[in-house]
Design an enzyme around this catalytic site. Structure first.
Site, PDB file in Angstrom:
ATOM      1  N   CYS A 164       0.837  -1.126   0.174  1.00  0.00           N
ATOM      2  CA  CYS A 164      -0.120  -0.342   0.000  1.00  0.00           C
ATOM      3  C   CYS A 164       0.867   0.993  -0.340  1.00  0.00           C
ATOM      4  O   CYS A 164      -0.017   1.988  -0.072  1.00  0.00           O
ATOM      5  CB  CYS A 164      -0.921  -0.077   1.342  1.00  0.00           C
ATOM      6  N   HIS A 304      -3.062   7.148   6.575  1.00  0.00           N
ATOM      7  CA  HIS A 304      -3.469   6.075   5.979  1.00  0.00           C
ATOM      8  C   HIS A 304      -4.735   5.839   6.149  1.00  0.00           C
ATOM      9  O   HIS A 304      -5.575   4.961   5.649  1.00  0.00           O
ATOM     10  CB  HIS A 304      -1.756   5.652   6.538  1.00  0.00           C
ATOM     11  N   GLU A 315      -1.665   4.252  13.927  1.00  0.00           N
ATOM     12  CA  GLU A 315      -1.353   5.441  13.185  1.00  0.00           C
ATOM     13  C   GLU A 315      -1.449   6.428  14.047  1.00  0.00           C
ATOM     14  O   GLU A 315      -0.459   7.340  14.920  1.00  0.00           O
ATOM     15  CB  GLU A 315      -2.165   6.237  12.945  1.00  0.00           C
ATOM     16  N   LYS A 336      -9.770   7.854   2.917  1.00  0.00           N
ATOM     17  CA  LYS A 336      -9.589   6.301   2.114  1.00  0.00           C
ATOM     18  C   LYS A 336     -11.433   6.101   3.115  1.00  0.00           C
ATOM     19  O   LYS A 336     -11.937   4.894   2.432  1.00  0.00           O
ATOM     20  CB  LYS A 336      -9.239   4.983   3.098  1.00  0.00           C
ATOM     21  N   PHE A 403       1.552  -3.354   4.092  1.00  0.00           N
ATOM     22  CA  PHE A 403       1.497  -5.296   4.324  1.00  0.00           C
ATOM     23  C   PHE A 403       3.597  -5.202   4.255  1.00  0.00           C
ATOM     24  O   PHE A 403       3.865  -4.584   2.942  1.00  0.00           O
ATOM     25  CB  PHE A 403       1.310  -6.298   3.473  1.00  0.00           C
TER      26      PHE A 403
END
Length: 417
Positions: A164, A304, A315, A336, A403
């Site tokens: 990502c 993120h 985070e 997102k 990841f």
């Protein structure tokens, strides 16, 4: 050797929120979700039956039939986004030294549809045979190659793969090449097209994506207590990075300045972030240091913020670890919540949102926030929930984590001459 200044002079997008960057941005500031039942394939047998797909997309609107057959959707999205960005930049390619224009692209998975289709057909066929386009359609690097071939760009050309964080790694590399004087322009960004059986099934098996099939538009809820996983997204986003003097000489429209990049590794777990956000704090801190500023100078963070149970705790801890009390003065959001997670293209779409927040003075909201998570200190961080906020900001961070413990952060600055 003095380092060159780098600016953003073009944007191009094909996303779950719109087929242009303007449509995508308008949907973001209006708090629109791109989630809907999956149309790419019959998802009725899967635990997750919705995603953030590109809407009203027909490859024949952009390619002839022969071209369309040669490109996986991942490459199609990237080629289209790059074309839009080049056009938006106003670059006159007939007057440019094409050996000084490069392409650095990001994709975490690449041609998953092509891989799935070809292997399935091989297994089912009585006379098994692979399509000669199988390999060049499937490999993750091919989008950068096609963009280069289409426009004749002969500068550095490659693809970064770091899950990502892929497109943020691509942008960091493009930024560094330009400021070192090794190129004048880069087409950078990322694309992904993984909303197919293998993608949805694979993430389902990991319990990584949401299963809120009854309310798709409310499923992505970063930092909300009832989040249950990310929502898969797809599309392509491109940014034109350009050396400042080169941009000024041709009278380019400048969206923002690129001033810092930071990369780190969690060295912790295959898929989970470091629980205390140590690696994330380092990537942000390194990006800020690279920009030649202090943490107190940051006004906005596009996180993120995936809407996963673990990531959305780590985070905020990273933010507090680095910024301390100043976190109360930083506008913190996650786009997102609207776009879903574009995987390898996440960094590109979020960088675009960050650049436009600086230029337009508007922070898009994190939608779907309803209930506080006792593991998150909401009083210590200035989250932007449910409604956009107008704000005059000068420095902004964009975070992407992948990841494998890949962390990548970039700092953008409001453009001033």
């Amino acid at each position: 050797m003095s380092l060159k200044r780098v600016v953003v002079t073009g944007l191009g997008a094909l996303t779950p929120l719109g087929n242009t960057w303007q449509e995508t941005w308008q949907a973001m500031i209006n708090g629109v979700s791109g989630a809907a039942p999956i149309k790419n394939f019959d998802a009725s047998k899967f635990k997750t039956q919705f995603a953030c797909e590109v809407k009203d997309y027909n490859p024949l609107d952009f390619f002839d039939r022969k071209e369309a057959r040669k490109y996986d959707p991942c490459a199609q999205f990237g080629i289209i986004a790059a074309q839009k960005a080049v056009e938006d930049s106003g670059l006159d390619l007939e007057k440019e030294d094409l050996s000084r224009i490069g392409v650095i692209w990001g994709s975490g998975i690449g041609g998953l549809k092509t891989f799935t289709d070809e292997v399935t057909n091989f297994v089912k066929s009585e006379r098994p045979r692979f399509n000669p386009f199988f390999i060049p359609k499937m490999i993750a690097d091919i989008t950068a190659g096609h963009i280069s071939i289409k426009h004749g760009f002969m500068g550095p050309n490659y693809t970064t793969v770091s899950a990502c964080a892929s497109s943020t790694n691509a942008m960091a590399d493009a930024y560094n090449y330009i400021r070192l004087g090794k190129a004048e322009v880069f087409v950078t960004g990322g694309s992904e097209a993984a909303i197919y059986e293998a993608g949805v099934g694979g993430f389902n098996s990991m319990h990584a994506i949401s299963t809120k099939n009854d309310e798709p538009t409310k499923a992505s809820r970063p930092f909300d207590k009832n989040r249950d996983g990310f929502i898969m997204g797809e599309g392509g986003v491109s940014l034109i990075f350009e050396e400042y003097e080169h941009a000024i000489a041709r009278g380019a429209n400048i969206y923002a300045e690129v001033v810092g990049a930071g990369l780190s590794g969690d060295a912790h777990h295959m898929t989970a972030p470091h629980p205390e956000g140590v690696g994330a704090a380092k990537s942000m801190g390194d990006a800020i240091s690279d920009a030649g500023i202090e943490p107190k100078d940051i006004d906005h963070i596009n996180t993120h913020g995936t809407s996963t149970p673990v990531g959305d705790i780590a985070e905020p801890k990273a933010i507090l670890r680095l910024f301390g009390n100043h976190a109360k003065d930083i506008y913190v959001n996650s786009t997102k919540s609207m776009t879903g997670h574009l995987l390898g293209a996440a960094g590109a779409i979020e960088a675009m949102a960050t650049v436009l927040a600086l230029k337009e003075g508007v922070i898009p909201p994190t939608i779907n926030f309803e209930e506080k998570d006792p593991n998150i200190d909401y009083d210590a961080i200035n989250f932007v929930f449910n409604k956009a906020v107008k704000a005059d900001i000068n420095y902004a961070l964009s975070n992407t984590f992948g990841f494998g413990g890949h962390n990548a952060s970039m700092v953008f600055k409001k453009y001033t001459k």
